[in-house]
Design a protein around this motif. Structure first.
Motif, mmCIF file in Angstrom:
data_model
loop_
_atom_site.group_PDB
_atom_site.id
_atom_site.type_symbol
_atom_site.label_atom_id
_atom_site.label_comp_id
_atom_site.label_asym_id
_atom_site.label_seq_id
_atom_site.Cartn_x
_atom_site.Cartn_y
_atom_site.Cartn_z
ATOM 1 N N LEU A 21 -5.280 -3.811 -0.336
ATOM 2 C CA LEU A 21 -5.953 -4.228 0.770
ATOM 3 C C LEU A 21 -7.429 -3.710 0.650
ATOM 4 O O LEU A 21 -7.617 -2.641 0.778
ATOM 5 C CB LEU A 21 -5.297 -3.628 2.108
ATOM 6 N N VAL A 22 -8.145 -4.719 0.336
ATOM 7 C CA VAL A 22 -9.449 -4.320 -0.170
ATOM 8 C C VAL A 22 -10.401 -5.198 0.821
ATOM 9 O O VAL A 22 -10.406 -6.344 1.169
ATOM 10 C CB VAL A 22 -10.033 -4.770 -1.563
ATOM 11 N N THR A 23 -11.452 -4.515 1.045
ATOM 12 C CA THR A 23 -12.639 -4.991 2.134
ATOM 13 C C THR A 23 -13.916 -5.261 1.114
ATOM 14 O O THR A 23 -14.374 -3.939 0.626
ATOM 15 C CB THR A 23 -12.993 -4.375 3.273
ATOM 16 N N GLN A 24 -14.206 -6.435 0.532
ATOM 17 C CA GLN A 24 -15.450 -6.545 -0.215
ATOM 18 C C GLN A 24 -16.481 -7.261 0.407
ATOM 19 O O GLN A 24 -16.114 -8.395 0.822
ATOM 20 C CB GLN A 24 -15.097 -7.218 -1.518
ATOM 21 N N ARG A 25 -17.573 -6.795 0.749
ATOM 22 C CA ARG A 25 -18.533 -7.668 1.524
ATOM 23 C C ARG A 25 -20.150 -7.508 0.888
ATOM 24 O O ARG A 25 -20.343 -6.281 0.699
ATOM 25 C CB ARG A 25 -18.502 -7.158 2.933
ATOM 26 N N ALA A 26 -20.741 -8.456 1.036
ATOM 27 C CA ALA A 26 -22.359 -8.377 0.413
ATOM 28 C C ALA A 26 -22.866 -8.931 1.656
ATOM 29 O O ALA A 26 -22.621 -9.900 2.334
ATOM 30 C CB ALA A 26 -22.438 -9.228 -0.969
ATOM 31 N N CYS A 66 -9.789 -3.768 -15.146
ATOM 32 C CA CYS A 66 -9.901 -4.220 -16.521
ATOM 33 C C CYS A 66 -8.518 -4.881 -16.402
ATOM 34 O O CYS A 66 -7.537 -4.583 -15.270
ATOM 35 C CB CYS A 66 -9.867 -3.249 -17.751
ATOM 36 N N THR A 67 -7.975 -5.699 -17.452
ATOM 37 C CA THR A 67 -7.092 -6.643 -17.163
ATOM 38 C C THR A 67 -5.665 -5.965 -17.593
ATOM 39 O O THR A 67 -4.629 -6.453 -17.209
ATOM 40 C CB THR A 67 -7.111 -7.764 -18.103
ATOM 41 N N ALA A 68 -5.720 -4.860 -18.247
ATOM 42 C CA ALA A 68 -4.448 -4.042 -18.579
ATOM 43 C C ALA A 68 -3.945 -3.608 -17.239
ATOM 44 O O ALA A 68 -4.732 -3.436 -16.338
ATOM 45 C CB ALA A 68 -4.974 -2.907 -19.577
ATOM 46 N N PRO A 69 -2.506 -3.567 -17.270
ATOM 47 C CA PRO A 69 -2.173 -3.235 -15.913
ATOM 48 C C PRO A 69 -2.474 -1.707 -15.325
ATOM 49 O O PRO A 69 -2.389 -0.829 -16.452
ATOM 50 C CB PRO A 69 -0.514 -3.289 -16.241
ATOM 51 N N VAL A 70 -2.805 -1.540 -14.257
ATOM 52 C CA VAL A 70 -3.233 -0.060 -13.957
ATOM 53 C C VAL A 70 -1.704 0.366 -13.620
ATOM 54 O O VAL A 70 -1.208 0.118 -12.732
ATOM 55 C CB VAL A 70 -4.154 -0.169 -12.583
ATOM 56 N N TYR A 71 -1.486 1.421 -14.415
ATOM 57 C CA TYR A 71 -0.372 2.251 -14.257
ATOM 58 C C TYR A 71 -0.646 3.154 -13.140
ATOM 59 O O TYR A 71 -1.390 3.924 -13.348
ATOM 60 C CB TYR A 71 0.202 2.955 -15.556
ATOM 61 N N SER A 72 0.390 3.270 -12.158
ATOM 62 C CA SER A 72 -0.138 4.307 -11.076
ATOM 63 C C SER A 72 1.253 4.258 -10.289
ATOM 64 O O SER A 72 1.966 3.819 -10.080
ATOM 65 C CB SER A 72 -1.089 3.590 -10.104
ATOM 66 N N THR A 73 1.569 5.390 -9.959
ATOM 67 C CA THR A 73 2.654 5.925 -9.167
ATOM 68 C C THR A 73 2.299 5.531 -7.835
ATOM 69 O O THR A 73 3.186 5.603 -6.863
ATOM 70 C CB THR A 73 2.964 7.325 -9.261
ATOM 71 N N ASP A 74 0.920 5.318 -7.564
ATOM 72 C CA ASP A 74 0.709 5.077 -5.936
ATOM 73 C C ASP A 74 1.154 3.741 -5.603
ATOM 74 O O ASP A 74 1.335 2.851 -6.281
ATOM 75 C CB ASP A 74 -0.785 4.930 -5.863
ATOM 76 N N SER A 75 1.493 3.580 -4.430
ATOM 77 C CA SER A 75 1.913 2.393 -3.685
ATOM 78 C C SER A 75 0.801 1.775 -2.814
ATOM 79 O O SER A 75 1.356 0.659 -2.202
ATOM 80 C CB SER A 75 3.279 2.393 -3.168
ATOM 81 N N PHE A 76 -0.138 2.244 -2.982
ATOM 82 C CA PHE A 76 -1.308 1.814 -1.861
ATOM 83 C C PHE A 76 -2.529 1.967 -2.361
ATOM 84 O O PHE A 76 -3.061 2.890 -2.630
ATOM 85 C CB PHE A 76 -0.896 2.479 -0.441
ATOM 86 N N HIS A 77 -3.378 0.811 -2.150
ATOM 87 C CA HIS A 77 -4.679 0.794 -2.759
ATOM 88 C C HIS A 77 -5.528 0.042 -1.444
ATOM 89 O O HIS A 77 -5.153 -0.889 -1.270
ATOM 90 C CB HIS A 77 -4.821 0.073 -3.993
ATOM 91 N N SER A 78 -6.542 0.759 -1.170
ATOM 92 C CA SER A 78 -7.303 0.217 0.149
ATOM 93 C C SER A 78 -8.933 0.479 -0.261
ATOM 94 O O SER A 78 -9.294 1.687 0.081
ATOM 95 C CB SER A 78 -6.885 0.741 1.312
ATOM 96 N N GLY A 79 -9.455 -0.339 -1.017
ATOM 97 C CA GLY A 79 -10.878 -0.008 -1.169
ATOM 98 C C GLY A 79 -11.965 -0.652 -0.153
ATOM 99 O O GLY A 79 -11.524 -1.539 0.620
#
Ligand SMILES: Nc1ncnc2c1ncn2[C@@H]1O[C@H](COP(=O)(O)OP(=O)(O)OP(=O)(O)O)[C@@H](O)[C@H]1O
Ligand SMILES: [Mg+2]
Lengths: 471, 257
Positions: A277-282, A237-250
């Motif tokens: 860093l996300v890999t999205q593939r169909a 969603c458009t609200a900022p995702v508050y996270s203490t994480d500094s890495f997201h890799s889906g």
């Protein structure tokens, strides 16, 4: 970090909940990655053996692959990876209090006019009761149609055969370093199955589902859209995702079967310390249609190129993306289309906005295999610079092995012009409003494809970003 | 007599950061309810004057003053001048892709209403439809992106539509007539006349090269700008003389001074 206290208490929790077995030491999350962590994750999720093996193999692949040298600056990422926690149990993730949420994030919620109850959920400090109720009634409706919409963990537990049949078939472990990492430590995400011929009217929104487990750092989503089925999935969603994480890799894998139509919409707004860093593939079969609608805001560096592998005749793939790069942010985004069958068609439309020291790059691949006769692809990427200091570049890669293919590529770079600003101001709009209106107009061709409430929120959010008041 | 609607005294201006003066001492008064025509050869400074009145940031005023309803406007931003009642119909309107006329104009209308007093979508739509009918514009036009792909004539008509919706106290029309076909010219001219009838205090500064539009919108005064100054002023008959004789006699007169 509020986390640390939680972590030190973890040992006790483990004991209390009876997770300890003879040959398993008490689980203590430690920063960094190891085989042990991977085993722990699998164990806690009570996964079948094949999944544990899958994860361990993926870890080896991850170690064996070098850091990518292209795209954004990843030189500091190794240090970050040594410091992060690769897995936290859901109940620990929830143990953060509203007081821990930074003031600027709270202010943003306020400005966005997000209801009190939802703010806490968005900040990861509470469940979202209203949404949960909506979700449950929708879920009943979906279940009647045979639609499966579960967390990825429940997908594996409840539908093991279906899951195993498709899992990792679209994005194999060795695809890239971060896909391998995700394969080793994935946690959270959705499992969606739309049966043959079923048309799902209301978008499936991960927003409803994700409340007990907040979106993970290593989210994994698997979607199967059977022959002739139709659905729209919305993530984030458009609200900022508050996270203490500094890495997201889906990793997002989607299979669109013959004659099916699927649309996947993501709008993400990460905090500014985030590597995303996300890999999205169909995989798009005969006469099927896949659309990616992708909005990227925030983060330190985003590298994300939704892709369509058009493997069936007359398959169509479409990628629409909007990126906003504010000060100190690098949005390296775009799309990939692979034409591997005759008469396949694709369209990539990319819009980026850069401000201050922000930088946006369009990176796209269009590949047409020999034999994909009559393939057509069109790429349009437009960059808007809000000032003199921002930067944009384009990296289109085109590989064509088929001489009947037709490929179009059009790129434009524009600066918000003084004449445009003066024109709007001469009608009574102040400078900020005028600037916002020009930007809204610029993204309109993509934004109009979004569900209305998302389009409105996206516009508001970009305005807030432009004021420089969003953390 | 009350103070003029617009009063310009000794106005000098140049392009910001450059040397040569474009406006070299302009004096001009427009009373409430008056129509003034401003003519003059290409490059004499008519558009520059129009843009300086509206507050274009590219120009620097080096001397003189512009009073609007008795207030000095030189320190005001373009949006503040607009909200105060100054309207400029551009010679070359900018294109704003992705922004519909309806959306843009509603934002502009609401920018001059107080917070909480904004016009709702329906109320605004009614006003817009009415003004579009007056200018014989296709209703579908409201959904088009501002000036994006418009023909020259459509752009000009769109400028007058904005004036009709925003209802300024002063309209500066910069060559709104050029590029209009004969029918469109009549429609636009009668639109401006209707606005004058609805608001008897409306002041108009009409920049043009042709007498033609002055047959429809009768000027109270006609001025000729030469090399950054008003070189000659007179009644409506001055336009006839210019049409017949061109600017040569004025060039000579200016040179003689
Ligand atoms: N922003 C600018 N930068 C450089 N030169 C300018 C600028 N604006 C105006 N000028 C110059 O000032 C002079 C007057 O220009 P202006 O557009 O005011 O003339 P005009 O009387 O409106 O002419 P026209 O009848 O052709 O519309 C011209 O020589 C023009 O080139
Ligand atoms: Mg001019």
């Amino acid at each position: 970090m509020p986390r640390n206290e939680t972590i030190t208490e973890l040992g006790l929790d483990e004991y209390k909940y009876g997770f300890v077995t003879e040959d398993q030491p008490v689980f203590k999350a430690v920063p960094g990655l190891s085989e042990d962590i991977v085993r722990q994750i699998s164990h806690h999720k009570e996964e079948p053996d094949w999944m544990l093996e899958f994860r361990l193999k993926a870890l080896e692949v991850y170690y064996s692959k070098p850091m990518p040298k292209w795209g954004g600056d990843l030189s500091k990422l190794e240090d970050t990876l040594d410091e992060i926690y690769f897995y936290l149990k859901p109940q620990d993730q929830m143990e953060r209090s509203w007081d821990d949420v930074p003031q600027e994030i709270k202010d943003t919620f306020e400005k966005l006019g997000i209801p009190e109850a939802e703010r806490k959920a968005l900040a990861g400090v509470g469940a979202q009761y209203e949404s949960e109720m909506v979700y449950h009634s929708l879920k009943e409706q979906w279940e009647e149609q045979g639609v499966i919409f579960e967390s990825i963990e429940d997908g594996l537990a409840k539908h093991p055969e279906l899951f195993r049949q498709y899992f990792s078939t679209v994005v194999p472990t060795h695809d890239n370093k971060f896909a391998a990492l995700n394969s080793a430590v994935w946690s959270g995400g959705s499992f969606v199955y739309i049966p043959k011929g079923v048309k799902v009217e209301i978008p499936l929104q991960a927003y409803f589902r994700v409340n007990a487990e907040r979106m993970g750092q290593f989210e994994r989503t698997l979607i199967i859209c059977e022959e002739g089925a139709e659905a729209h999935y919305i993530e984030g969603c458009t609200a900022p995702v508050y996270s203490t994480d500094s890495f997201h890799s889906g990793v997002i894998e989607i299979v669109v079967k013959k004659g099916a139509r699927f649309r996947y919409t993501t709008i993400q707004n990460w905090s500014n310390n985030m590597y995303n860093l996300v890999t999205q593939r169909a995989l798009v079969h005969e006469e099927a249609k896949m659309e990616w609608l992708d909005g990227n805001l925030g983060s330190k560096l985003t590298m994300k190129y939704p892709s369509c592998y058009l493997v069936g005749e007359r398959a169509h793939g479409e990628i629409l993306s909007i990126a906003y790069a504010g000060d100190g942010q690098h949005q390296d985004t775009g799309g990939k289309v692979i034409h591997a069958a005759p008469n396949t068609t694709s369209q990539i439309t990319s819009k980026s906005i850069s401000k201050g020291l922000g930088r946006s790059s369009y990176r796209g691949l269009c590949k047409v295999y020999d034999g994909a006769e009559g393939a057509k692809s069109n790429v349009e990427c437009d960059a808007l610079l809000l000032d003199e200091t921002s930067r944009t570049d384009t990296y289109p890669y085109i590989e064509i092995d088929e001489n009947t293919a037709s490929i179009g590529h059009e790129a434009t770079v524009s600066k918000v012009g003084d004449e445009q600003l003066f024109y709007l101001m001469s009608r009574g709009l102040d400078e900020a409003e005028a600037m916002a209106m020009i930007v809204r107009g610029f993204i309109e061709p993509v934004a109009k494809e979004l569900p209305l409430e998302y389009a409105i929120e996206l516009n508001r959010l970009i305005e807030l970003e432009m004021e420089g008041s969003v953390g | 007599m009350s103070e003029p609607l617009l009063s310009i005294r000794g106005l000098r201006a140049k392009v910001d950061g450059e040397d040569g003066e474009i406006l070299r001492g302009v004096d001009l008064d427009v009373q409430r309810g008056e129509v003034h025509a401003l003519m003059g050869p290409n490059g004499s400074g008519k558009s520059t004057l129009a843009k300086v009145i509206a507050g274009h940031p590219a120009y620097e005023v080096t001397a003189g003053e512009i009073l609007f309803e008795g207030e000095d406007v030189l320190e005001l931003e373009p949006d503040e001048r607009s909200r105060a009642g100054i309207f400029l119909a551009f010679q070359y309107p900018a294109e704003i892709p992705g922004v519909s006329i309806a959306n843009f104009l509603r934002t502009a209308v609401n920018a001059r209403l107080g917070e909480g007093e904004e016009m709702d979508v329906f109320g605004f739509q009614r006003t817009l439809t009415e003004k579009m009918e007056m200018l014989k514009m296709d209703p579908g036009f409201a959904a088009r992106y501002v000036n994006d792909g418009f023909s020259g004539g459509e752009k000009k008509r769109n400028e007058i539509l904005q004036m009709a919706v925003l209802r300024p106290a002063l309209g500066v029309l910069d060559e709104t007539d050029s590029g209009l076909d004969i029918d469109a010219l009549k429609i636009v001219a009668s639109g401006v006349n209707r606005l004058s009838e609805a608001d008897e205090a409306l002041g108009v500064l009409l920049i043009t090269h042709y007498k033609r539009i002055l047959n429809y919108i009768r000027p109270d005064r006609v001025h000729v700008m030469m090399a950054g100054r008003i070189a000659e002023s007179g009644g409506a008959s001055l336009a006839d003389k210019l049409e017949a004789e061109g600017y040569d006699w004025l060039h000579r007169a200016v040179a003689a001074v």
